[in-house]
Scaffold this motif. Structure first.
Motif, PDB file in Angstrom:
ATOM      1  N   ALA A   1     -16.743 -53.433  33.893  1.00  0.00           N
ATOM      2  CA  ALA A   1     -17.797 -52.589  33.251  1.00  0.00           C
ATOM      3  C   ALA A   1     -17.315 -51.778  32.288  1.00  0.00           C
ATOM      4  N   ILE A   2     -18.210 -51.377  31.190  1.00  0.00           N
ATOM      5  CA  ILE A   2     -17.576 -50.643  30.052  1.00  0.00           C
ATOM      6  C   ILE A   2     -17.691 -49.423  30.147  1.00  0.00           C
ATOM      7  N   LYS A   3     -16.556 -48.506  29.818  1.00  0.00           N
ATOM      8  CA  LYS A   3     -16.600 -46.949  30.168  1.00  0.00           C
ATOM      9  C   LYS A   3     -16.512 -46.427  28.758  1.00  0.00           C
ATOM     10  N   THR A   4     -17.190 -45.605  28.219  1.00  0.00           N
ATOM     11  CA  THR A   4     -16.905 -44.779  27.145  1.00  0.00           C
ATOM     12  C   THR A   4     -17.346 -43.551  27.165  1.00  0.00           C
ATOM     13  N   ASP A   5     -16.452 -42.719  26.404  1.00  0.00           N
ATOM     14  CA  ASP A   5     -16.222 -41.267  26.561  1.00  0.00           C
ATOM     15  C   ASP A   5     -17.817 -40.623  26.436  1.00  0.00           C
TER      16      ASP A   5
ATOM     17  N   ILE B   1     -10.101 -37.206  24.167  1.00  0.00           N
ATOM     18  CA  ILE B   1     -10.136 -36.952  25.603  1.00  0.00           C
ATOM     19  C   ILE B   1     -10.079 -35.762  26.264  1.00  0.00           C
ATOM     20  N   LEU B   2      -9.134 -34.814  25.474  1.00  0.00           N
ATOM     21  CA  LEU B   2      -8.815 -33.643  25.838  1.00  0.00           C
ATOM     22  C   LEU B   2      -9.981 -32.649  25.723  1.00  0.00           C
ATOM     23  N   VAL B   3     -10.597 -32.961  24.689  1.00  0.00           N
ATOM     24  CA  VAL B   3     -12.149 -32.077  24.494  1.00  0.00           C
ATOM     25  C   VAL B   3     -12.997 -32.309  25.647  1.00  0.00           C
ATOM     26  N   SER B   4     -13.068 -33.603  26.128  1.00  0.00           N
ATOM     27  CA  SER B   4     -13.844 -33.832  27.233  1.00  0.00           C
ATOM     28  C   SER B   4     -13.373 -33.331  28.361  1.00  0.00           C
TER      29      SER B   4
ATOM     30  N   GLN C   1     -17.639 -36.320  42.019  1.00  0.00           N
ATOM     31  CA  GLN C   1     -17.426 -36.824  40.664  1.00  0.00           C
ATOM     32  C   GLN C   1     -16.104 -37.460  40.554  1.00  0.00           C
ATOM     33  N   PRO C   2     -15.616 -38.238  41.494  1.00  0.00           N
ATOM     34  CA  PRO C   2     -14.459 -39.035  41.434  1.00  0.00           C
ATOM     35  C   PRO C   2     -14.009 -39.734  40.416  1.00  0.00           C
ATOM     36  N   ALA C   3     -15.203 -40.562  39.920  1.00  0.00           N
ATOM     37  CA  ALA C   3     -14.982 -41.487  39.000  1.00  0.00           C
ATOM     38  C   ALA C   3     -14.771 -40.845  37.569  1.00  0.00           C
TER      39      ALA C   3
ATOM     40  N   ILE D   1     -11.123 -39.961  33.159  1.00  0.00           N
ATOM     41  CA  ILE D   1     -10.421 -39.058  32.239  1.00  0.00           C
ATOM     42  C   ILE D   1      -8.810 -39.128  32.221  1.00  0.00           C
ATOM     43  N   HIS D   2      -8.375 -39.441  33.854  1.00  0.00           N
ATOM     44  CA  HIS D   2      -6.936 -39.678  34.006  1.00  0.00           C
ATOM     45  C   HIS D   2      -6.370 -40.849  33.348  1.00  0.00           C
ATOM     46  N   THR D   3      -7.047 -41.922  33.419  1.00  0.00           N
ATOM     47  CA  THR D   3      -6.867 -43.269  32.895  1.00  0.00           C
ATOM     48  C   THR D   3      -6.735 -43.037  31.157  1.00  0.00           C
ATOM     49  N   LYS D   4      -7.698 -42.301  30.839  1.00  0.00           N
ATOM     50  CA  LYS D   4      -7.568 -42.001  29.287  1.00  0.00           C
ATOM     51  C   LYS D   4      -6.396 -41.568  28.981  1.00  0.00           C
TER      52      LYS D   4
END
Lengths: 145, 270
Positions: free
Chosen positions: B35-39, B166-169, B198-200, B205-208
């Motif tokens: 699946a596509i995951k976007t910020d 990703i740090l802003v998010s 909200q583990p996902a 974020i961790h992956t990014k």
């Protein structure tokens, strides 16, 4: 249009314009179409996420996008194609295990929406499918309240 | 599952067909993994989290304010993390319907954004935030705060600072989770606490973060925050359908408060 409407329209225009360099004309058009569709939800108190996904789909092809939803909120996921080459599109929702969910659906040819109120917070998946028509650029956004 | 989500809106869409669709086939694990995951879509805004918490009753949002943070950081990663946190503060002030607080935070957002050298467009966002706050246009402020965050991120990408996005998010997610867990602790009930699952989000974020440059990942603050995220991910991974206990919420709040203190500390981030 009142002052707030003008400012919001300006923001929407700037948001679309800001992506012109990065997106194709069809993606920008699909984004405009879907923003038009979601206006009805905004009038009903739903807040529109500023982010979106846009891409091209072939007939019978599906794009799957991961989202994270909160129990207690109500959501509408809306998709629209850039033009009428897409005869029918569909928006479906799945839970984190891939099980399809019952949604409240709205369909009008190249535009579709699915409404859902999760009872569990967590990851969900939104599927956008081009059910009938020629290859088309489609844009997805979502609203919540 | 509740139906009749937006009967007014659906009535407006009178030309289309409203139906409860036949269910399609389930998705395989392989399909889910691709699946596509976007910020901009996969990570919810603090506003979405706050909206969910308000359903059983409006929390005391003003009680979740924090003392103003410094706006003179020099480390770019620390600025990005704090910018996200400030945007979450903006959402808190909007929920509290506190015009002056929104304007104060809007000013700080612009200061931090300037320190990162992001585009002048962010300055006009600051003006819009002031105007909407002046006129108590709370729904518009929700959209404006998210648009400001996206403006900052777009500007970072065009300045080859995409690793900071990703740090802003992340900063926004940590501050939002801190405020919500604190509000849940004040008036605990299992139903409200369910929003904290909200583990996902944390996993994504961790992956990014693991994809950003080694230089940035090695900075002491980023390294420390990244390491602590592993523990935080476990703290938000409750069983589906079951809310966390008060004790579990307290543990989560302690973990994200510690992270927030490190992020906003004017200490020695490289």
């Amino acid at each position: 249009m009142n002052k707030r409407g003008l400012i919001l329209a300006g923001i929407a225009f700037c948001a679309v314009a800001a992506f012109v360099c990065a997106e194709t004309d069809e993606e920008v058009e699909a984004h405009k179409q879907v923003l038009d569709l979601t206006g009805a939800f905004t009038n009903d108190g739903f807040k529109l996420r500023d982010g979106h996904w846009a891409g091209q789909l072939k007939p019978a092809e599906r794009a799957l996008i991961a989202v994270n939803l909160y129990a207690g909120n109500q959501y509408w996921f809306s998709a629209a194609a850039a033009n009428a080459k897409a005869k029918k599109i569909a928006v479906d929702l799945y839970d984190e295990g891939g099980k399809p969910l019952t949604t409240e659906n709205y369909n009008e040819g190249e535009r579709a929406s699915a409404g859902f109120s999760p009872t569990m917070s967590g990851q969900y998946f939104v599927a956008i499918s081009l059910v009938e028509g020629e290859p088309s650029t489609i844009c997805l956004v979502y609203s919540y309240k | 599952m509740r139906f009749g989500i937006a009967t007014g809106a659906v009535a407006f869409l009178a030309c289309g067909t409203l139906a409860f669709a036949a269910q399609p086939a389930p998705l395989s694990q392989d399909q889910l993994a691709k699946a596509i995951k976007t910020d901009s879509l996969t990570i919810p805004t603090p506003g979405e989290l706050f909206a969910a918490l308000e359903k059983p009753g409006k929390p005391d949002w003003a009680g979740q304010y924090r003392t103003p943070i410094p706006t003179t950081y020099r480390n770019r990663a620390q600025i990005a993390l704090n910018l996200g946190g400030l945007i979450a503060d903006g959402f808190i002030a909007v929920e509290a319907q506190d015009s002056q607080q929104v304007k104060n935070i809007g000013t700080d957002i612009v200061k931090l954004a300037k320190a990162l050298g992001v585009s002048e467009n962010v300055l006009s966002r600051g003006n819009s935030i002031n105007e909407f706050a002046e006129n108590s246009e709370w729904d518009a402020l929700h959209e404006e705060l998210e648009a400001t965050q996206n403006e900052v991120k777009t500007s970072m990408q065009s300045h080859r600072d995409q690793d900071l996005v990703i740090l802003v998010s992340l900063g926004g997610w940590i501050r939002g989770t801190q405020a919500v867990s604190a509000a849940v602790i004040k008036n605990y009930d299992e139903q409200s606490a369910k929003v904290l699952r909200q583990p996902a989000v944390v996993s994504f974020i961790h992956t990014k973060i693991n994809d950003i440059s080694m230089d940035l990942r090695s900075e002491p603050l980023v390294k420390s925050v990244n390491e602590q995220l592993t523990a935080v991910e476990k703290l938000v991974a409750f069983q589906p359908g079951k809310g966390p206990s008060l004790d579990e919420v307290k543990k989560l709040n302690e973990a994200v408060t510690k992270l927030m203190e490190e992020i906003q500390s004017k200490g020695d981030a490289k």
